[in-house]
Design an enzyme around this catalytic site. Structure first.
Site, PDB file in Angstrom:
ATOM      1  N   GLY A 220      62.344   5.234 -10.212  1.00  0.00           N
ATOM      2  CA  GLY A 220      61.004   5.401 -10.772  1.00  0.00           C
ATOM      3  C   GLY A 220      60.636   6.810 -11.186  1.00  0.00           C
ATOM      4  O   GLY A 220      59.720   7.015 -11.976  1.00  0.00           O
TER       5      GLY A 220
ATOM      6  N   ASP B 165      53.309   5.574  -1.040  1.00  0.00           N
ATOM      7  CA  ASP B 165      52.419   4.479  -0.643  1.00  0.00           C
ATOM      8  C   ASP B 165      52.244   4.580   0.883  1.00  0.00           C
ATOM      9  O   ASP B 165      51.406   5.328   1.371  1.00  0.00           O
ATOM     10  CB  ASP B 165      53.120   3.179  -1.088  1.00  0.00           C
ATOM     11  CG  ASP B 165      52.229   1.958  -1.047  1.00  0.00           C
ATOM     12  OD1 ASP B 165      51.257   1.958  -0.287  1.00  0.00           O
ATOM     13  OD2 ASP B 165      52.510   0.986  -1.759  1.00  0.00           O
TER      14      ASP B 165
ATOM     15  N   PHE C 207      48.424  -1.929  -7.350  1.00  0.00           N
ATOM     16  CA  PHE C 207      49.781  -1.833  -7.884  1.00  0.00           C
ATOM     17  C   PHE C 207      49.750  -1.280  -9.307  1.00  0.00           C
ATOM     18  O   PHE C 207      48.991  -1.735 -10.149  1.00  0.00           O
ATOM     19  CB  PHE C 207      50.438  -3.211  -7.866  1.00  0.00           C
ATOM     20  CG  PHE C 207      51.904  -3.166  -8.157  1.00  0.00           C
ATOM     21  CD1 PHE C 207      52.809  -2.816  -7.163  1.00  0.00           C
ATOM     22  CD2 PHE C 207      52.383  -3.436  -9.428  1.00  0.00           C
ATOM     23  CE1 PHE C 207      54.167  -2.756  -7.432  1.00  0.00           C
ATOM     24  CE2 PHE C 207      53.740  -3.384  -9.712  1.00  0.00           C
ATOM     25  CZ  PHE C 207      54.631  -3.035  -8.708  1.00  0.00           C
TER      26      PHE C 207
ATOM     27  N   ASP D 213      58.033   0.364 -12.185  1.00  0.00           N
ATOM     28  CA  ASP D 213      58.310  -0.979 -12.700  1.00  0.00           C
ATOM     29  C   ASP D 213      57.547  -2.069 -11.979  1.00  0.00           C
ATOM     30  O   ASP D 213      57.065  -1.886 -10.858  1.00  0.00           O
ATOM     31  CB  ASP D 213      59.806  -1.285 -12.546  1.00  0.00           C
ATOM     32  CG  ASP D 213      60.185  -1.533 -11.080  1.00  0.00           C
ATOM     33  OD1 ASP D 213      59.802  -0.707 -10.220  1.00  0.00           O
ATOM     34  OD2 ASP D 213      60.837  -2.553 -10.794  1.00  0.00           O
TER      35      ASP D 213
ATOM     36  N   ARG E 116      58.960   0.177 -17.096  1.00  0.00           N
ATOM     37  CA  ARG E 116      59.279   1.589 -16.801  1.00  0.00           C
ATOM     38  C   ARG E 116      59.123   2.489 -18.030  1.00  0.00           C
ATOM     39  O   ARG E 116      58.853   3.676 -17.916  1.00  0.00           O
ATOM     40  CB  ARG E 116      60.719   1.720 -16.305  1.00  0.00           C
ATOM     41  CG  ARG E 116      60.979   1.133 -14.918  1.00  0.00           C
ATOM     42  CD  ARG E 116      62.349   1.589 -14.424  1.00  0.00           C
ATOM     43  NE  ARG E 116      62.823   0.846 -13.277  1.00  0.00           N
ATOM     44  CZ  ARG E 116      62.479   1.090 -12.007  1.00  0.00           C
ATOM     45  NH1 ARG E 116      61.622   2.037 -11.733  1.00  0.00           N
ATOM     46  NH2 ARG E 116      62.979   0.360 -11.020  1.00  0.00           N
TER      47      ARG E 116
END
Ligand code: 5GP
Length: 193
Positions: A61, A119, A169, A176, A182
């Site tokens: 990511g 997170d 989210f 992604d 992405r």
């Protein structure tokens, strides 16, 4: 003011993205992400004036953030990559393993671990501990583009944070949803509609 202006100019088809079975709304435009990264790069450089740190990108990511961060970093530096993964079904326990070993020797070097998003903090904490215990770096700091402060409850210090976001989210700018999204230059969040 700028954001209203931007949204008027943004083509309608970019305001929402349908990925697999879900709809995502435009959340942070690329211009705002880039502005936050410029500030972050200057902040990091101020701390490493006379050093040559190694920036270690945590794939996958991070690829867009990593490129933009490094383009805006004005000092000498080196780069390397690693990849982590959680064992299926055990993410709640925070068990994380290294999928890709470092290609570079980081012994006695200043390293900066670069993440796309923090997170719960399990991934970055495991990575930090792993490098600290096995690689003998001179120092380790952490840079993340995004942080969800409502979820992150660890005492563990995050040295450089680009943008704090709510617990929703997000996809785009390297992140992604089931391997899709992405390539989107802007950041989108899961639609509540
Ligand atoms: P943590 O270990 O901090 O709970 O989670 C970090 C990893 O979870 C990130 O590297 C990323 O892969 C994934 N993640 C957490 N939140 C999001 C999100 O909102 N969107 C996406 N696409 N991935 C997320």
């Amino acid at each position: 003011m700028f954001k209203v202006y931007f949204c008027i100019l943004k083509p309608y088809y970019l305001m929402q993205q349908k990925i697999h079975d879900k709809t995502f709304d435009l959340f942070i435009p690329n211009e705002d992400i880039t502005a936050a990264i410029r500030v972050l790069a200057q902040k990091i450089h101020a701390d490493y004036q006379d050093e040559t740190p190694i920036f270690i990108g945590v794939l996958n990511g991070v690829f867009m953030f990593f490129g933009d961060l490094l383009k805006n970093y004005p000092g000498p530096c080196e780069v390397a990559f690693t990849q982590m993964s959680s064992y299926a079904g055990t993410s709640s326990t925070g068990i994380v393993y290294t999928k890709m070993e470092l290609s570079k020797d980081i012994k006695h070097r200043h390293i900066i671990l670069v993440e796309d998003i923090v997170d719960t903090g399990n991934t970055i904490e495991n990575l930090y501990t792993y490098f600290q215990e096995t690689q003998q770096p001179k120092s380790i700091k952490i840079a993340t583009l995004l942080l969800k402060p409502d979820v992150y409850k660890k005492d563990f210090t995050l040295h450089y944070v680009g943008i704090e976001i709510p617990d929703k989210f997000v996809v785009g700018y390297g992140l992604d949803y089931d391997e899709m999204g992405r390539n989107l230059p802007d950041l989108y969040q899961l639609s509540s509609k």
